[in-house]
Scaffold this motif. Structure first.
Motif, mmCIF file in Angstrom:
data_model
loop_
_atom_site.group_PDB
_atom_site.id
_atom_site.type_symbol
_atom_site.label_atom_id
_atom_site.label_comp_id
_atom_site.label_asym_id
_atom_site.label_seq_id
_atom_site.Cartn_x
_atom_site.Cartn_y
_atom_site.Cartn_z
ATOM 1 N N ALA A 1 0.834 -1.209 0.000
ATOM 2 C CA ALA A 1 0.000 0.000 0.000
ATOM 3 C C ALA A 1 0.864 1.252 0.000
ATOM 4 N N SER A 2 1.922 1.243 0.783
ATOM 5 C CA SER A 2 2.790 2.424 0.874
ATOM 6 C C SER A 2 3.414 2.767 -0.466
ATOM 7 N N SER A 3 3.841 1.759 -1.218
ATOM 8 C CA SER A 3 4.477 2.059 -2.504
ATOM 9 C C SER A 3 3.495 2.743 -3.450
ATOM 10 N N ILE A 4 2.254 2.308 -3.448
ATOM 11 C CA ILE A 4 1.250 2.905 -4.334
ATOM 12 C C ILE A 4 0.842 4.287 -3.822
ATOM 13 N N ASN A 5 0.670 4.428 -2.514
ATOM 14 C CA ASN A 5 0.343 5.745 -1.958
ATOM 15 C C ASN A 5 1.483 6.746 -2.160
ATOM 16 N N ASN A 6 2.726 6.308 -2.009
ATOM 17 C CA ASN A 6 3.867 7.196 -2.255
ATOM 18 C C ASN A 6 3.936 7.599 -3.721
ATOM 19 N N PHE A 7 3.612 6.677 -4.619
ATOM 20 C CA PHE A 7 3.573 6.975 -6.047
ATOM 21 C C PHE A 7 2.542 8.064 -6.329
ATOM 22 N N ARG A 8 1.346 7.899 -5.760
ATOM 23 C CA ARG A 8 0.281 8.894 -5.926
ATOM 24 C C ARG A 8 0.739 10.257 -5.416
ATOM 25 N N THR A 9 1.311 10.269 -4.211
ATOM 26 C CA THR A 9 1.779 11.526 -3.613
ATOM 27 C C THR A 9 2.805 12.201 -4.500
ATOM 28 N N GLN A 10 3.783 11.439 -4.972
ATOM 29 C CA GLN A 10 4.840 12.023 -5.801
ATOM 30 C C GLN A 10 4.282 12.628 -7.085
ATOM 31 N N ILE A 11 3.386 11.921 -7.753
ATOM 32 C CA ILE A 11 2.799 12.424 -9.003
ATOM 33 C C ILE A 11 2.010 13.709 -8.753
#
Length: 148
Positions: free
Chosen positions: A63-73
């Motif tokens: 979950a963290s990897s996908i949430n971090n991806f969203r945040t970065q974008i």
């Protein structure tokens, strides 16, 4: 001129709605983005996409990897980041997002209560503007659009 603002911070209170409502009342040309505010979806997105994980740690990592991806974008697309440190909840994500904004060169408005001054003094010095209330943050945003 329309600007995009990333609203970083805890997802358990309605502070984002307050900022949006106050900005709309002033007719500020702002689009707001931010983290997934549905806590259950945020916690489960890794398994929803990648399938069931063998343990809670790997579930959190997925979950963290996908949430971090969203945040970065979304943060990369933002013109400004507002990070709110509230009174009650743990603020690890807020600190991480504020640090990401600083290292990315994004203008940062930090909202933190007076009681958190000492704990956040270094982060406050790195922010472009540090305020204590949402109202003060709205005043800063409003000032951007003043012509006279």
């Amino acid at each position: 001129m329309e600007i995009i603002i990333y609203l970083a911070g805890e997802i358990h209170t309605s502070w984002r709605e307050e900022i949006k409502a106050r900005s709309n009342a002033l007719q500020l040309p702002i689009t707001f983005v931010g983290p997934m505010e549905n806590h259950e979806r945020s916690d489960n997105i890794g398994e929803e996409i990648l399938g069931e994980q063998p343990n809670a740690i790997l579930k959190d990592e997925a979950a963290s990897s996908i949430n971090n991806f969203r945040t970065q974008i979304l943060m990369q697309k933002a013109d400004i980041v507002i990070a709110l440190f509230g009174e009650k909840y743990k603020q690890w994500n807020t600190a991480m997002d504020a640090s990401l904004a600083i290292t990315s060169g994004k203008p940062l408005i930090l909202i933190r209560p007076k009681e958190h001054h000492h704990a956040l003094k270094e982060l406050s010095r790195k922010a472009n503007v540090t305020v204590e209330t949402i109202e003060q943050a709205i005043q800063v945003l409003s000032y951007i659009f003043e012509e006279k």
